[in-house]
Each structure stands twice: as C-alpha cells, then as structure tokens.
Scaffold this motif. Structure first.
Motif, PDB file in Angstrom:
ATOM      1  N   HIS A   1       0.830  -1.206   0.000  1.00 58.78           N
ATOM      2  CA  HIS A   1       0.000   0.000   0.000  1.00 58.78           C
ATOM      3  C   HIS A   1       0.864   1.254   0.000  1.00 58.78           C
ATOM      4  N   LEU A   2       1.917   1.249   0.734  1.00 60.30           N
ATOM      5  CA  LEU A   2       2.845   2.384   0.734  1.00 60.30           C
ATOM      6  C   LEU A   2       3.501   2.545  -0.617  1.00 60.30           C
ATOM      7  N   GLN A   3       3.874   1.445  -1.165  1.00 59.81           N
ATOM      8  CA  GLN A   3       4.499   1.537  -2.495  1.00 59.81           C
ATOM      9  C   GLN A   3       3.489   2.098  -3.519  1.00 59.81           C
ATOM     10  N   GLN A   4       2.178   1.747  -3.381  1.00 61.81           N
ATOM     11  CA  GLN A   4       1.157   2.284  -4.286  1.00 61.81           C
ATOM     12  C   GLN A   4       1.041   3.785  -4.129  1.00 61.81           C
ATOM     13  N   LYS A   5       1.053   4.237  -2.892  1.00 63.58           N
ATOM     14  CA  LYS A   5       0.965   5.672  -2.668  1.00 63.58           C
ATOM     15  C   LYS A   5       2.161   6.389  -3.276  1.00 63.58           C
ATOM     16  N   GLN A   6       3.280   5.800  -3.150  1.00 59.53           N
ATOM     17  CA  GLN A   6       4.469   6.413  -3.749  1.00 59.53           C
ATOM     18  C   GLN A   6       4.354   6.428  -5.278  1.00 59.53           C
ATOM     19  N   ALA A   7       3.800   5.345  -5.731  1.00 61.95           N
ATOM     20  CA  ALA A   7       3.679   5.266  -7.191  1.00 61.95           C
ATOM     21  C   ALA A   7       2.683   6.302  -7.748  1.00 61.95           C
TER      22      ALA A   7
ATOM     23  N   VAL B   1       4.335   9.679  -8.490  1.00 58.18           N
ATOM     24  CA  VAL B   1       5.336   9.729  -9.561  1.00 58.18           C
ATOM     25  C   VAL B   1       4.679  10.215 -10.835  1.00 58.18           C
ATOM     26  N   THR B   2       5.379  10.287 -11.813  1.00 56.81           N
ATOM     27  CA  THR B   2       4.915  10.806 -13.089  1.00 56.81           C
ATOM     28  C   THR B   2       3.894   9.889 -13.665  1.00 56.81           C
ATOM     29  N   VAL B   3       3.122  10.498 -14.656  1.00 58.56           N
ATOM     30  CA  VAL B   3       2.024   9.763 -15.279  1.00 58.56           C
ATOM     31  C   VAL B   3       2.598   8.578 -16.029  1.00 58.56           C
ATOM     32  N   ALA B   4       3.850   8.923 -16.559  1.00 61.97           N
ATOM     33  CA  ALA B   4       4.448   7.822 -17.318  1.00 61.97           C
ATOM     34  C   ALA B   4       4.693   6.634 -16.420  1.00 61.97           C
ATOM     35  N   GLU B   5       5.126   7.091 -15.381  1.00 60.31           N
ATOM     36  CA  GLU B   5       5.379   6.013 -14.424  1.00 60.31           C
ATOM     37  C   GLU B   5       4.084   5.450 -13.880  1.00 60.31           C
ATOM     38  N   LYS B   6       2.994   6.360 -13.942  1.00 58.20           N
ATOM     39  CA  LYS B   6       1.717   5.945 -13.411  1.00 58.20           C
ATOM     40  C   LYS B   6       1.194   4.731 -14.107  1.00 58.20           C
ATOM     41  N   GLU B   7       1.362   4.792 -15.399  1.00 56.39           N
ATOM     42  CA  GLU B   7       0.895   3.620 -16.141  1.00 56.39           C
ATOM     43  C   GLU B   7       1.707   2.382 -15.748  1.00 56.39           C
ATOM     44  N   GLU B   8       2.991   2.721 -15.794  1.00 52.45           N
ATOM     45  CA  GLU B   8       3.842   1.584 -15.405  1.00 52.45           C
ATOM     46  C   GLU B   8       3.475   1.123 -14.015  1.00 52.45           C
ATOM     47  N   LEU B   9       3.261   2.162 -13.216  1.00 51.67           N
ATOM     48  CA  LEU B   9       2.884   1.808 -11.840  1.00 51.67           C
ATOM     49  C   LEU B   9       1.515   1.147 -11.804  1.00 51.67           C
ATOM     50  N   GLU B  10       0.658   1.650 -12.748  1.00 54.24           N
ATOM     51  CA  GLU B  10      -0.663   1.039 -12.801  1.00 54.24           C
ATOM     52  C   GLU B  10      -0.547  -0.426 -13.111  1.00 54.24           C
ATOM     53  N   LYS B  11       0.387  -0.649 -14.015  1.00 51.88           N
ATOM     54  CA  LYS B  11       0.604  -2.056 -14.382  1.00 51.88           C
ATOM     55  C   LYS B  11       1.124  -2.824 -13.169  1.00 51.88           C
TER      56      LYS B  11
ATOM     57  N   ARG C   1       0.683  -1.811 -10.300  1.00 53.16           N
ATOM     58  CA  ARG C   1      -0.399  -1.882  -9.314  1.00 53.16           C
ATOM     59  C   ARG C   1      -1.324  -3.022  -9.615  1.00 53.16           C
ATOM     60  N   LEU C   2      -1.620  -3.109 -10.899  1.00 51.28           N
ATOM     61  CA  LEU C   2      -2.498  -4.209 -11.252  1.00 51.28           C
ATOM     62  C   LEU C   2      -1.855  -5.556 -10.898  1.00 51.28           C
ATOM     63  N   ALA C   3      -0.555  -5.536 -11.220  1.00 54.75           N
ATOM     64  CA  ALA C   3       0.138  -6.803 -10.906  1.00 54.75           C
ATOM     65  C   ALA C   3       0.118  -7.042  -9.393  1.00 54.75           C
ATOM     66  N   LYS C   4       0.354  -5.888  -8.701  1.00 59.19           N
ATOM     67  CA  LYS C   4       0.352  -6.018  -7.241  1.00 59.19           C
ATOM     68  C   LYS C   4      -1.034  -6.311  -6.702  1.00 59.19           C
ATOM     69  N   GLU C   5      -2.077  -5.682  -7.380  1.00 61.17           N
ATOM     70  CA  GLU C   5      -3.428  -5.982  -6.939  1.00 61.17           C
ATOM     71  C   GLU C   5      -3.721  -7.459  -7.134  1.00 61.17           C
ATOM     72  N   SER C   6      -3.184  -7.905  -8.288  1.00 60.40           N
ATOM     73  CA  SER C   6      -3.345  -9.366  -8.503  1.00 60.40           C
ATOM     74  C   SER C   6      -2.670 -10.144  -7.364  1.00 60.40           C
ATOM     75  N   ALA C   7      -1.458  -9.625  -7.119  1.00 61.42           N
ATOM     76  CA  ALA C   7      -0.743 -10.310  -6.021  1.00 61.42           C
ATOM     77  C   ALA C   7      -1.478 -10.134  -4.696  1.00 61.42           C
ATOM     78  N   LEU C   8      -2.083  -8.877  -4.557  1.00 60.81           N
ATOM     79  CA  LEU C   8      -2.825  -8.611  -3.326  1.00 60.81           C
ATOM     80  C   LEU C   8      -4.045  -9.497  -3.244  1.00 60.81           C
ATOM     81  N   GLN C   9      -4.703  -9.624  -4.386  1.00 55.95           N
ATOM     82  CA  GLN C   9      -5.883 -10.497  -4.380  1.00 55.95           C
ATOM     83  C   GLN C   9      -5.477 -11.919  -4.023  1.00 55.95           C
ATOM     84  N   ALA C  10      -4.305 -12.294  -4.616  1.00 56.58           N
ATOM     85  CA  ALA C  10      -3.840 -13.653  -4.270  1.00 56.58           C
ATOM     86  C   ALA C  10      -3.522 -13.733  -2.777  1.00 56.58           C
ATOM     87  N   ALA C  11      -2.898 -12.608  -2.305  1.00 60.38           N
ATOM     88  CA  ALA C  11      -2.596 -12.607  -0.852  1.00 60.38           C
ATOM     89  C   ALA C  11      -3.868 -12.591  -0.032  1.00 60.38           C
ATOM     90  N   MET C  12      -4.898 -11.826  -0.564  1.00 62.25           N
ATOM     91  CA  MET C  12      -6.171 -11.775   0.150  1.00 62.25           C
ATOM     92  C   MET C  12      -6.801 -13.154   0.195  1.00 62.25           C
TER      93      MET C  12
END
Length: 585
Positions: free
Chosen positions: A467-473, A476-486, A488-499
């Motif tokens: 969650h902290l890493q998401q906030k940091q992301a 960051v820049t929009v460019a990075e936002k997408e990357e971060l979105e990705k 994030r999505l990957a992490k959300e996937s991981a989060l969902q898996a963790a959930m």
C-alpha cells in the motif's frame, strides 16, 4: 611290761602300807628304812646321805608319794639291774604290806599262797594307781586257776559274780582278789592242797615264766649215764633239778635263736628220744611217752621261735594284747560316750528346739486360728465387695458392649466412607488426568493460533508495504503511473492472491478457533468436574485442596475473535509496525 613298772607296783604296796592314817604321806624315817631295804634286795649300793640331801629343804613332816618318786627314780630305779632275786624283792614288799591289809583268819589259803596271788595281781593289774584288776583279768586268772586244779569252768557262776561285782564296782584291789580266792567261792569241791597246787602252778607260769615242767631222763656228758631230772622250761633257759622241790639245781640249757630240737631214734634201751642243740652243748633227753616228747619238742621250738622274733613269753604277750584291746575298747568307749554325750546334748538341744517349735506351733496355731477367723471375715467382706464389683463390672461390660456396638457401626460407616473417599480419589485422579490432557490440547491450539497470527501479521506487513508503495507510485509521473498502474495491477493481482491466502488463513484461523472453543469447553467441563470433586472432597473430609488453574489476564478481542496475545504483546507489535512504516515512508 618294763622292769621299772613291775617294781613300782610292789613298791607302791609297801609305801601305802607305811601310810597308816591314809593321808598319802609317810615319815622320813620310814622312807629311810624302805629305801635301805630296797637297795639291799636289789643289790644297789645304799647312799643314806642322798636321801637327806634330797629332803633337806623340807620340814620334819611326812613325805608324799609324789615327793618320794624323784628320789626313788634317781637313786634306786635308775641304778637297778636285772641281777637280783625278784622273789626276794616281792617278799620284802609283801611283808611290809600284808599285815596291815589282809585278814588271814577268814581265808582257806596259807600266807605263801596269798603272796603268790598278790604277785599275780601285780602282774595282771592295770598300769594306774591305785592298783586294780579289771573283770577281764579276774576271769582270766580264775580260768587259769580252775584249769590248774583240774576242775571245769562254770561260766554261770562267774556271770553271777560279775553281776554282783558290777553293781558295786568293776574291779578289785589285791586284798579283795586274795579274799575272793581264799573264800573258796570258785574252788568248791576242791581241798586246800589242790587249791594251793593250782595257785602255785599259775604263779610259776605267770610270775616265774615257767612254760613247761616235768620229769625226764637226761644223758650225762661225762659218764654217759641216764639220770632222771626235773626240767623247768622258761623263755630263754631250760633248768634241770634233782627233784621237783627245786632244792638242788644241776644245770641250765641256755636257749637262743640258733638253738634247735631234733627227733632221735630209740637206742640204748631208751625210747622217745630227742636232742636239744644249743650254742654250747647238746643234750639228749628221753621223755616218758610220745605225747610228752612231742609236747616238750613243740614247747622248746616255740621258745626258740619267740627268741628269734624278739617276742616275750606267750602269757606276757597275751596280757599285752589284752591291755591294748582294753585300751582300744576304752578309747572306743570314751569316744562312744563322748558321742553319746554329744548326741545327748544334741538331743536335748533338739528337744529344746522341738519344745520351742511346739510352743511356736501352738502360738502359730492360735495365730492361725485368729488369722483364719480374720481371713473368713475378710473373705466374706471380699466376697461382698467382689459381688458388688462383679455387678458393677457387669454393668460396665454391658455399657462397653453397647459402646462397642456403636463403635462397630461407626467403624463400618467410617470404612464405608473410606471406600467412598478411595473411589472419589480415583475419580479425582481421572478428572485431573483429563484436565491435564485438556491443558495439553489447549497449549497445542494456543501454539497453532500464535503461529497463524504471526503469519497474519507478516502478511499484513507485506500488504502495508504494498500500500505504501502504491501511494508512492501515485505521486510519480504519469508515465510512471501507467507503469505503476501495471505494477499496481500486478500487485493488486498479487494482493488479491494474498487476500485469498489471507482468507484461507482466516478460515484456518476460524477452524482453529472452533477447535479452541471445543477444547475450551472440554477444559471448562473438566474444571467444573474438578471443582465438583473438590467440593465433594472438601465437603466430606476437608483434607484435600486441589491445585487450581492459574488466573488468566483479560483477553483482547480482535475482528476474528479473542486474540492469542496480551495487551502488552499487542502494544509491542504496534510499535514495531509503526517503526517499519516510518522507515518505508
């Protein structure tokens, strides 16, 4: 008997005859005459000065027998030798004594026969003064006299006389013995001549030591002719005379231990021959017959045997044996009398003791009767007391039996309670065992819950980091936002898996919690059981106190139920999480 003792007996008669008033004392003048006569007949030189010297310190009064004895022993008896005529000595003493003591008119014997009896008395009397002859010696003399007279001994007559004698005394003096023989009491039917011949024969045997005498033919040494002679045999000599009156002595045959007697064959017309061999000569003798010959041979051989053995004449040896036997009997009699006296004293003492015992028994009997009376009274009292005690004891016994029955009932109840307590103790042990197992199961569940909570905390920490890493992301820049979105999505996937994993863990936690609740219920049940049993035990005995489980602190309640850790542990975990979060920012 020694020569001195024989002489003293005759001198004692002479001394007592001079004692006219029977005071036991004799004047010096009479003693001088007596001493002179004694020295004359015994061939001893008389010393009249010695008598004066001996009594010079004495007064002019008479001298006692004890006072005269030292002089008699020193100046007369110590000097005497057996070289005097013993018969002359006895005649002198007899002459001094018989006139005063003997009454001849009443006797059937002459003076010479009385003298011979007097000599025989001295020979047979005891060695103590005044001189006496005992009953045994009187019988011995009378037997000898009766045999010499050719009479027969009447035992009953002497026994009667002995009874009369014992009633007065058991002995006789010399003058009583002369009176007894002179009275003819034991010579009844005998004439005076026979009695005189018998006294002479006994006198010759006992006093003159004539062992045998009689006529025999003797062969001469020079002329070799045979002559009749009167032979007299004594212990150490054989004397032969012309006749039996002994007026003319023809010679002696000295006997010693080397002499011998032999039988000879008849010769020269002579029969019954025998030979006597002495150390000087040999004598051929012819007896009148064979019996006389054998008697003479035997008599001479006996004398030779006695000489070889150093023994006295038979009658003297027999007298000594009789005296020794009497002394022995007297000693035994004295000992017996002593013992009798001792026994009498002991008997008297015993009688006295028995009398004392009798008195003591009478007193004891009286005491016993009194004691019996007291005992009966005491017994009656004791019986009454015993009866009362018995009744009291009976009541006490009944009470004891009643108490015993109650105690037995109480004991049975107590034993029953003990059995119940034992059963309770066993059930309590089983409950404690169940509680211990429930606590073990609870500890296992607690450990499992703690592990799950730790995993949950770890996952939460990872989620917070994401969650902290998401906030940091986002910042960051929009460019990075997408990357971060990705990302994030990957992490959300991981989060969902963790959930999903968290949900799975929650499910597991719920299962563990249910198991915990089950175990907790079991523990509460076991605790209740334990408390129930504790209450029962305390209620019955009040002796046991069960170990209570420790008090627990207030549990924290989470979203998923009671926490597995305390408030302090939770504070520590929150602090650690805040530090981790600050570091990530």
């Amino acid at each position: 008997m020694a020569l001195r003792d024989e002489l003293l007996k005759s001198i004692w008669h002479a001394f007592t005859a001079l004692d006219v008033d029977k005071s036991g004392k004799v004047s010096k003048s009479q003693l001088k005459v007596l001493s002179h006569n004694l020295c004359t007949v015994m061939n001893i030189p008389h010393d009249p000065v010695a008598l004066e010297e001996h009594f010079k310190d004495d007064d002019e009064g008479p001298v006692s027998n004890q006072g005269y004895m030292p002089y008699l022993n020193k100046f007369i008896l110590d000097k005497v030798k057996d070289n005097f005529n013993r018969q002359d000595f006895n005649k002198m003493c007899w002459t001094l004594s018989y006139r005063k003591n003997m009454e001849q008119n009443e006797l059937k014997i002459c003076n010479d026969d009385a003298f011979k009896i007097w000599c025989i008395f001295n020979f047979l009397s005891e060695d103590r003064y005044p001189l006496i002859i005992v009953t045994e010696e009187i019988e011995y003399f009378l037997r000898k006299l009766t045999e010499a007279m050719g009479g027969s001994w009447v035992e009953e007559r002497f026994e009667d006389y002995k009874l009369q004698l014992n009633s007065k005394q058991q002995c006789l003096n010399a003058w009583e013995l002369i009176s007894l023989v002179g009275s003819g009491h034991f010579s009844k039917g005998m004439d005076h001549q026979t009695l005189s011949m018998g006294i002479g024969e006994v006198y010759q045997e006992l006093i003159l030591d004539v062992l045998k005498q009689g006529y025999m033919m003797k062969k001469g040494h020079k002329r070799k002719n045979w002559t009749e002679r009167w032979f007299v045999l004594k212990p150490n000599t054989i004397s032969y005379y012309v006749g039996e009156d002994l007026a003319e002595k023809k010679g002696d045959v000295l006997l010693d231990g080397n002499c011998s007697v032999e039988h000879l064959q008849d010769k020269e017309g002579k029969k019954c021959l025998f030979l006597i061999k002495s150390s000087q000569k040999s004598f051929e003798i012819s007896a009148s017959d064979k019996k006389k010959k054998q008697e003479w041979i035997q008599a001479v051989q006996n004398c030779v045997t006695l000489l070889r053995q150093g023994r006295p004449a038979p009658h003297r040896e027999a007298r000594q044996k009789r005296r020794e036997l009497r002394l022995k009997q007297q000693a035994e009699q004295e000992e017996l009398e002593l013992r009798m006296r001792e026994l009498q004293i002991a008997n008297e003492a015993k009688q006295h003791e028995l009398e004392n015992m009798r008195k003591a028994l009478e007193e004891a009997a009286a005491d016993a009767a009194e004691e019996e009376k007291r005992r009966l009274q005491t017994q009656t009292e004791l019986q009454d007391r015993y009866r009362r005690d018995l009744e009291r004891e009976k009541l006490v016994r009944q009470q004891i039996e009643k108490n015993l029955a109650e105690k037995s009932t109480e004991l049975e109840q107590y034993l029953q309670r003990v059995h119940e307590l034992e059963d309770m103790y066993r059930q309590l042990e089983h409950a404690l065992e169940d509680e211990r197992r429930a606590r073990q199961d609870e500890e296992i569940i607690r450990k499992l819950q703690t592990r799950l909570l730790e995993e949950e905390a770890k996952k939460r920490a990872e989620l917070e980091q994401i969650h902290l890493q998401q906030k940091q992301a986002i910042s960051v820049t929009v460019a990075e936002k997408e990357e971060l979105e990705k990302e994030r999505l990957a992490k959300e996937s991981a989060l969902q898996a963790a959930m999903k994993q968290l949900e799975q863990l929650e499910l597991e936690r719920q299962g563990a919690l249910e198991q915990y609740e089950t175990v907790k219920k079991k523990l509460e049940t076991a605790t209740n059981n334990t408390k129930t049993w504790k209450h029962k035990v305390a209620e019955h005995e009040g002796l046991l106190r069960l170990i209570q489980p420790g008090a627990k602190g207030q549990q924290n309640i989470t979203n998923w139920g009671p926490a597995a850790f305390s408030e302090a542990e939770l504070s520590l975990r929150e602090k650690q999480w805040q530090e981790t979060k600050n570091q990530a920012t």
